[in-house]
Design a protein around this motif. Structure first.
Motif, PDB file in Angstrom:
ATOM      1  N   VAL A   1      -5.603  -2.291  -4.555  1.00 38.12           N
ATOM      2  CA  VAL A   1      -5.560  -2.522  -3.121  1.00 38.12           C
ATOM      3  C   VAL A   1      -6.915  -2.209  -2.476  1.00 38.12           C
ATOM      4  O   VAL A   1      -7.306  -2.801  -1.491  1.00 38.12           O
ATOM      5  CB  VAL A   1      -4.497  -1.618  -2.469  1.00 38.12           C
ATOM      6  CG1 VAL A   1      -4.199  -2.103  -1.079  1.00 38.12           C
ATOM      7  CG2 VAL A   1      -3.256  -1.581  -3.309  1.00 38.12           C
ATOM      8  N   PHE A   2      -7.607  -1.291  -3.045  1.00 36.24           N
ATOM      9  CA  PHE A   2      -8.919  -0.900  -2.583  1.00 36.24           C
ATOM     10  C   PHE A   2      -9.899  -1.673  -3.439  1.00 36.24           C
ATOM     11  O   PHE A   2      -9.663  -1.848  -4.609  1.00 36.24           O
ATOM     12  CB  PHE A   2      -9.093   0.580  -2.816  1.00 36.24           C
ATOM     13  CG  PHE A   2      -7.812   1.275  -2.635  1.00 36.24           C
ATOM     14  CD1 PHE A   2      -7.408   1.656  -1.379  1.00 36.24           C
ATOM     15  CD2 PHE A   2      -6.940   1.452  -3.705  1.00 36.24           C
ATOM     16  CE1 PHE A   2      -6.171   2.237  -1.206  1.00 36.24           C
ATOM     17  CE2 PHE A   2      -5.718   2.028  -3.527  1.00 36.24           C
ATOM     18  CZ  PHE A   2      -5.334   2.431  -2.267  1.00 36.24           C
TER      19      PHE A   2
ATOM     20  N   ARG B   1     -11.407   4.892 -10.072  1.00 38.57           N
ATOM     21  CA  ARG B   1     -10.492   5.024 -11.210  1.00 38.57           C
ATOM     22  C   ARG B   1     -10.131   3.691 -11.825  1.00 38.57           C
ATOM     23  O   ARG B   1      -9.314   3.621 -12.730  1.00 38.57           O
ATOM     24  CB  ARG B   1      -9.193   5.667 -10.737  1.00 38.57           C
ATOM     25  CG  ARG B   1      -9.434   6.933  -9.998  1.00 38.57           C
ATOM     26  CD  ARG B   1      -8.194   7.263  -9.185  1.00 38.57           C
ATOM     27  NE  ARG B   1      -8.517   7.200  -7.781  1.00 38.57           N
ATOM     28  CZ  ARG B   1      -7.870   7.881  -6.831  1.00 38.57           C
ATOM     29  NH1 ARG B   1      -6.863   8.661  -7.152  1.00 38.57           N
ATOM     30  NH2 ARG B   1      -8.219   7.777  -5.572  1.00 38.57           N
TER      31      ARG B   1
ATOM     32  N   ARG C   1       0.812  -1.222   0.000  1.00 34.89           N
ATOM     33  CA  ARG C   1       0.000   0.000   0.000  1.00 34.89           C
ATOM     34  C   ARG C   1       0.839   1.262   0.000  1.00 34.89           C
ATOM     35  O   ARG C   1       0.497   2.247  -0.647  1.00 34.89           O
ATOM     36  CB  ARG C   1      -0.911   0.004   1.221  1.00 34.89           C
ATOM     37  CG  ARG C   1      -1.873  -1.131   1.194  1.00 34.89           C
ATOM     38  CD  ARG C   1      -3.070  -0.880   2.053  1.00 34.89           C
ATOM     39  NE  ARG C   1      -3.987  -1.988   1.872  1.00 34.89           N
ATOM     40  CZ  ARG C   1      -5.287  -1.948   2.108  1.00 34.89           C
ATOM     41  NH1 ARG C   1      -5.818  -0.826   2.541  1.00 34.89           N
ATOM     42  NH2 ARG C   1      -6.039  -2.987   1.898  1.00 34.89           N
TER      43      ARG C   1
ATOM     44  N   ALA D   1       2.717   6.390  -5.121  1.00 32.12           N
ATOM     45  CA  ALA D   1       2.574   6.617  -6.558  1.00 32.12           C
ATOM     46  C   ALA D   1       1.465   7.622  -6.827  1.00 32.12           C
ATOM     47  O   ALA D   1       1.620   8.532  -7.660  1.00 32.12           O
ATOM     48  CB  ALA D   1       2.270   5.290  -7.267  1.00 32.12           C
ATOM     49  N   ARG D   2       0.383   7.496  -6.110  1.00 30.84           N
ATOM     50  CA  ARG D   2      -0.708   8.441  -6.297  1.00 30.84           C
ATOM     51  C   ARG D   2      -0.325   9.841  -5.883  1.00 30.84           C
ATOM     52  O   ARG D   2      -0.596  10.822  -6.578  1.00 30.84           O
ATOM     53  CB  ARG D   2      -1.889   8.031  -5.430  1.00 30.84           C
ATOM     54  CG  ARG D   2      -2.467   6.719  -5.799  1.00 30.84           C
ATOM     55  CD  ARG D   2      -3.855   6.717  -5.306  1.00 30.84           C
ATOM     56  NE  ARG D   2      -4.396   5.385  -5.185  1.00 30.84           N
ATOM     57  CZ  ARG D   2      -5.641   5.162  -4.797  1.00 30.84           C
ATOM     58  NH1 ARG D   2      -6.410   6.191  -4.468  1.00 30.84           N
ATOM     59  NH2 ARG D   2      -6.099   3.946  -4.736  1.00 30.84           N
TER      60      ARG D   2
ATOM     61  N   LEU E   1      -1.339   2.956 -13.262  1.00 29.59           N
ATOM     62  CA  LEU E   1      -0.450   2.079 -12.509  1.00 29.59           C
ATOM     63  C   LEU E   1      -0.898   0.627 -12.621  1.00 29.59           C
ATOM     64  O   LEU E   1      -0.111  -0.266 -12.901  1.00 29.59           O
ATOM     65  CB  LEU E   1      -0.413   2.514 -11.039  1.00 29.59           C
ATOM     66  CG  LEU E   1       0.470   1.670 -10.115  1.00 29.59           C
ATOM     67  CD1 LEU E   1       1.909   1.632 -10.611  1.00 29.59           C
ATOM     68  CD2 LEU E   1       0.425   2.210  -8.683  1.00 29.59           C
ATOM     69  N   ARG E   2      -2.198   0.427 -12.417  1.00 28.47           N
ATOM     70  CA  ARG E   2      -2.746  -0.920 -12.500  1.00 28.47           C
ATOM     71  C   ARG E   2      -2.478  -1.527 -13.877  1.00 28.47           C
ATOM     72  O   ARG E   2      -2.185  -2.702 -14.023  1.00 28.47           O
ATOM     73  CB  ARG E   2      -4.242  -0.867 -12.227  1.00 28.47           C
ATOM     74  CG  ARG E   2      -4.797  -2.055 -11.563  1.00 28.47           C
ATOM     75  CD  ARG E   2      -4.290  -2.217 -10.146  1.00 28.47           C
ATOM     76  NE  ARG E   2      -4.159  -0.942  -9.469  1.00 28.47           N
ATOM     77  CZ  ARG E   2      -3.439  -0.749  -8.394  1.00 28.47           C
ATOM     78  NH1 ARG E   2      -2.746  -1.713  -7.875  1.00 28.47           N
ATOM     79  NH2 ARG E   2      -3.379   0.427  -7.844  1.00 28.47           N
TER      80      ARG E   2
ATOM     81  N   GLN F   1      -7.634  13.441  -2.439  1.00 24.55           N
ATOM     82  CA  GLN F   1      -7.432  12.850  -3.751  1.00 24.55           C
ATOM     83  C   GLN F   1      -6.771  11.474  -3.662  1.00 24.55           C
ATOM     84  O   GLN F   1      -7.119  10.561  -4.404  1.00 24.55           O
ATOM     85  CB  GLN F   1      -6.547  13.769  -4.608  1.00 24.55           C
ATOM     86  CG  GLN F   1      -7.316  14.890  -5.290  1.00 24.55           C
ATOM     87  CD  GLN F   1      -8.249  14.364  -6.365  1.00 24.55           C
ATOM     88  OE1 GLN F   1      -7.886  13.450  -7.115  1.00 24.55           O
ATOM     89  NE2 GLN F   1      -9.455  14.898  -6.416  1.00 24.55           N
ATOM     90  N   VAL F   2      -5.812  11.374  -2.778  1.00 29.78           N
ATOM     91  CA  VAL F   2      -5.096  10.114  -2.667  1.00 29.78           C
ATOM     92  C   VAL F   2      -5.972   9.053  -1.996  1.00 29.78           C
ATOM     93  O   VAL F   2      -5.848   7.866  -2.258  1.00 29.78           O
ATOM     94  CB  VAL F   2      -3.774  10.321  -1.885  1.00 29.78           C
ATOM     95  CG1 VAL F   2      -3.101   8.995  -1.607  1.00 29.78           C
ATOM     96  CG2 VAL F   2      -2.842  11.232  -2.658  1.00 29.78           C
ATOM     97  N   GLY F   3      -6.840   9.530  -1.107  1.00 32.35           N
ATOM     98  CA  GLY F   3      -7.776   8.603  -0.488  1.00 32.35           C
ATOM     99  C   GLY F   3      -7.190   7.850   0.676  1.00 32.35           C
ATOM    100  O   GLY F   3      -7.347   6.638   0.798  1.00 32.35           O
TER     101      GLY F   3
ATOM    102  N   ASP G   1       1.712   2.090  -3.366  1.00 32.82           N
ATOM    103  CA  ASP G   1       0.522   2.497  -4.092  1.00 32.82           C
ATOM    104  C   ASP G   1       0.176   3.953  -3.775  1.00 32.82           C
ATOM    105  O   ASP G   1       0.007   4.792  -4.674  1.00 32.82           O
ATOM    106  CB  ASP G   1      -0.627   1.572  -3.704  1.00 32.82           C
ATOM    107  CG  ASP G   1      -1.695   1.515  -4.768  1.00 32.82           C
ATOM    108  OD1 ASP G   1      -2.066   2.575  -5.304  1.00 32.82           O
ATOM    109  OD2 ASP G   1      -2.165   0.410  -5.085  1.00 32.82           O
ATOM    110  N   TYR G   2       0.089   4.249  -2.509  1.00 38.26           N
ATOM    111  CA  TYR G   2      -0.234   5.612  -2.098  1.00 38.26           C
ATOM    112  C   TYR G   2       0.836   6.597  -2.562  1.00 38.26           C
ATOM    113  O   TYR G   2       0.523   7.704  -3.004  1.00 38.26           O
ATOM    114  CB  TYR G   2      -0.378   5.676  -0.578  1.00 38.26           C
ATOM    115  CG  TYR G   2      -1.603   4.996  -0.041  1.00 38.26           C
ATOM    116  CD1 TYR G   2      -2.860   5.247  -0.591  1.00 38.26           C
ATOM    117  CD2 TYR G   2      -1.527   4.113   1.022  1.00 38.26           C
ATOM    118  CE1 TYR G   2      -3.999   4.627  -0.089  1.00 38.26           C
ATOM    119  CE2 TYR G   2      -2.659   3.492   1.528  1.00 38.26           C
ATOM    120  CZ  TYR G   2      -3.891   3.742   0.972  1.00 38.26           C
ATOM    121  OH  TYR G   2      -5.004   3.131   1.469  1.00 38.26           O
TER     122      TYR G   2
END
Ligand code: FES
Ligand code: FES
Lengths: 131, 131
Positions: B93-94, B101, A6, A12-13, B107-108, A34-36, A9-10
Motif C-alpha cells: 500500500v505504501f 520491509r 489499508r 496486520a502490522r 504478508l505481501r 513501527q506500524v508507520g 494492512d495496518y
DNA sequence: GGTTAATGATACCACACGGGTATCATTCTG
DNA sequence: CAGAATGATACCCGTGTGGTATCATTAACC
C-alpha cells in the motif's frame, strides 16, 4: 480490485507487533512508529478490533491493547471481515428479484467456486504466520 | 471486496449472447434487452472491448460487433484486465520508497501466493464455459 | 483528589471511483 | 442524401475510503 485495504494492512502490522512484543499491554503510542501510521488513525482501527473481540483494551494510564487470543487463532479472513465488511465476492449484481437466471447462471457458479477457495486461503493465514 | 464489477458482468453476458447468436455481427440494440442494461452503457463497454481487441466492430447501417476470437480464447481474466484495470491485488500500500520491509514482508508474500492462484482461476474461465 | 495517560465514541471532511447519461462526430448501406 | 450503427468525450452524482478532530471516560500515580 483490492484484496485488502489499508485498515487490514495496518491491523496486520499492529497485531504482529503486539504478538512479538509479548507485553501485557501495548499502547497506540508505542506502536505507531513501527506500524508507520498516525496515532488517531491507528486508534480507530484498534477500536474496531476491540469491538470484534480480537483484542482486549485496558483504559487509563499504563493501559493499551493486548491480543485476546493466541496469534495463531487470528486469521487474515477475520481481519478482512471486521475491517472491510462481509466477504461476498459477488452475489449477483442485480437482486435476486430481477434476475431470473440466478439458479442457472454459470458465471455466478464459477465465481462461487473461486470465492470459496479464496476464502479458504485467507482463513489459513494467521498472525502467527506473519510474526 | 468485489471480484468483478458491473462492466465485467455485462460484458460476460453480451459476449455470451454473441457467442450463441452465431451471426456475422450483433448490434447493441439487439443485445440490450437480453443483457438487461441500457443501450448507451452497453455501448461504452463494447467500445472498451473493441479497443482491447476482444471484439471487432462494423460501423454503419447493418453493422455491430462480433467476437474477434473463438469464445474459448476469451477468458474472464482478460475481461477483468480490460474493464477494471491491471490485476494486482496488492502491491504494498505504501510505495516501495517508503516501505523498507518490502522484500521481507511476510504478508505481501502470502498475498502474492493467493493472488497467483486466483489469477490462474479467473484465467481458466472462458466465454465458451458460460455459453 | 487532581493531573496525566490512555481508550471509547462520534462527527466530520475531502477525494477518488464506480455507475450511468448525454452529446456530437464518424462511417457505412441503400 | 437519409438512416442506422459505432467512436469519442464530457459530464454527473452517489457512495466508499482514507484520514482528522473533538469530547467523554477510565485508571494510575503523585
Ligand atoms: S446474473 Fe443474476 S445470477 Fe447471474
Ligand atoms: S508493508 Fe510494504 S511490503 Fe509489506
Amino acid at each position: 480490485m483490492k484484496l485488502i485495504n489499508r485498515d487490514v494492512d495496518y491491523a496486520a502490522r499492529a497485531l504482529t507487533f503486539m504478538a512479538r512484543a509479548n507485553k501485557p499491554t501495548v499502547s497506540v503510542a508505542q506502536m505507531q512508529e513501527q506500524v508507520g501510521v498516525s496515532g488517531p488513525f491507528l486508534r480507530k482501527i484498534m477500536q474496531k478490533l476491540h469491538k470484534a473481540g480480537i483484542v482486549h483494551a485496558v483504559k487509563g494510564k499504563g493501559g493499551g491493547f493486548a491480543m485476546a487470543r493466541n496469534p495463531d487463532k487470528v486469521t487474515l479472513k477475520q481481519l478482512m471481515e471486521t475491517l472491510q465488511g462481509p466477504l461476498r465476492l459477488n452475489d449477483c449484481v442485480f437482486g435476486e428479484k430481477i434476475c431470473q437466471r440466478h439458479a442457472a447462471c454459470v458465471l455466478r457458479h464459477k465465481i462461487a467456486g473461486i470465492e470459496s477457495r479464496l476464502l479458504a486461503e485467507v482463513a489459513a493465514v494467521t498472525i502467527k504466520d506473519l510474526a
